[in-house]
Enzyme design. Sequence first.
Site, PDB file in Angstrom:
ATOM      1  N   TYR A 193      50.856  43.919  46.758  1.00  0.00           N
ATOM      2  CA  TYR A 193      50.611  44.985  45.607  1.00  0.00           C
ATOM      3  C   TYR A 193      51.818  46.118  45.527  1.00  0.00           C
ATOM      4  O   TYR A 193      52.216  46.629  44.610  1.00  0.00           O
ATOM      5  CB  TYR A 193      49.409  45.849  45.686  1.00  0.00           C
ATOM      6  CG  TYR A 193      47.999  45.157  45.062  1.00  0.00           C
ATOM      7  CD1 TYR A 193      48.185  43.812  44.483  1.00  0.00           C
ATOM      8  CD2 TYR A 193      47.113  45.913  44.340  1.00  0.00           C
ATOM      9  CE1 TYR A 193      47.336  42.963  43.819  1.00  0.00           C
ATOM     10  CE2 TYR A 193      46.285  45.402  43.713  1.00  0.00           C
ATOM     11  CZ  TYR A 193      46.168  44.043  43.390  1.00  0.00           C
ATOM     12  OH  TYR A 193      45.117  43.180  42.742  1.00  0.00           O
TER      13      TYR A 193
ATOM     14  N   ASP B  57      44.455  32.824  39.927  1.00  0.00           N
ATOM     15  CA  ASP B  57      44.175  34.035  40.821  1.00  0.00           C
ATOM     16  C   ASP B  57      42.883  33.453  41.839  1.00  0.00           C
ATOM     17  O   ASP B  57      42.304  34.457  42.359  1.00  0.00           O
ATOM     18  CB  ASP B  57      43.559  35.028  40.130  1.00  0.00           C
ATOM     19  CG  ASP B  57      43.741  36.443  40.771  1.00  0.00           C
ATOM     20  OD1 ASP B  57      44.080  36.619  41.583  1.00  0.00           O
ATOM     21  OD2 ASP B  57      43.315  37.572  40.002  1.00  0.00           O
TER      22      ASP B  57
ATOM     23  N   SER C 140      39.880  38.641  45.015  1.00  0.00           N
ATOM     24  CA  SER C 140      38.551  39.091  44.754  1.00  0.00           C
ATOM     25  C   SER C 140      38.584  39.450  43.366  1.00  0.00           C
ATOM     26  O   SER C 140      39.504  39.878  42.780  1.00  0.00           O
ATOM     27  CB  SER C 140      38.508  40.282  45.524  1.00  0.00           C
ATOM     28  OG  SER C 140      39.386  41.282  45.327  1.00  0.00           O
TER      29      SER C 140
HETATM   30 ZN    ZN Z   1      46.364  40.305  40.720  1.00  0.00          ZN
END
Ligand code: ZN
Length: 392
Positions: A132, A287, A291
């Site tokens: 990220y 994905d 989560s």
């Molecule tokens: Zn993502």
Amino acid sequence: MFTLIKKGQVFTPKSHGIMDIFIVGDKIAMVAPEINIPYDIFTDITVLDADGLSVTPGFIDQHVHITGGGGEGGPATRTPEIMLSELTTAGVTTVVGLLGFDAVTRNIPGLLAKARALEAEGITAYIYTGAYQIPARTLTANVRSDLVLIDKIIGTGEIAISDHRSAQPTLAMLVKLAAETRVGGMLGGKAGIVHLHLGEGKTGLDLVFQALAQSDLPVTQFVPTHLNRKKNLLKQACKFVKMGGTIDLTAGIEPEKPSPDALNIMESLKLLIEMGISLNSVTASSDGNGSLPQFNDRGEITGISIASVKVLWTDIKKAIRAGVVTLEEGIRLITFNAANTLKLLPAKGIIAPGSDADLVLLNPDLEIDKVYARGRLMVDNGNAIIRGTFEK
Ligand code: ZN
């Protein structure tokens, strides 16, 4: 060593009618209306009658948390590693693994090892470097050298923007990362794309448009994903496609999951078609093993679950059955289009002489019946016949 698949309805992904496919080792050797094998030369050949089955290229899932992800609610919410059969029974023969929110307890060496494990178990696996956050977590000194030196690294991702969980990158940070990824991709002969996670934030793709306006980076440098999490975000993405970009939809998203105005794959494809978008510029991914946290408006976690790779085909199949897209258009999203974006053609994403023998055979109900990965039968009658090292 030799497999002959007879009389399948072949989609390369273009519909080619009834064809025979001859596999030698891990490659497709020949595709023709009728192939007759001289058995005195090709001994020990397996012949499969595919009458009534559709044969498509193996699916490419460009967004799977193969080493697990999550952690938004603390250590107990970290998701587990994926197992081989979860991918193969979903028709996935090529996977791109990635880190996500957690780049502290998850790292690139672990991701690379897992990709190598999946490859040893029979499928094809690549990874993105980074996670990220920006500055990106890398294996070598930087993103550029990761792309040049590590075979399995084909891009950077998933870099989070427009999300309260992102590193809140500035324009300069994003442009610099994209430039490093681009040069690394060029030097390494890779796609060198930045795979962007779009969150629930209010700025959407604004930062990407600014990056394109204020730099010399081409629009193809960025591949944004999760765009169907909000209707307005998907509409904003149409502008990105009209500039020449390719967008990625996420399967498993449904209205209320995560947003009240989230769109599933079928509704997303409908909207894109209505907006005059060519589906040649669209891909889809699962994905998987990421989560699925839910947050309230104060950013507090209120629940969490895990995403499955299976939703990829389940959701596309729904759109095909509803007549929103044809079978050819549906499989193209996760075969040719994905291979094109990731620069994996002609080995992946097509059925042609010389390409890898990655095939999915669908029954008349479009259920996955058989899966071949690099010439090896992995799934038969929908069940995994080859399992990962620690699978029962
Ligand atoms: Zn993502």
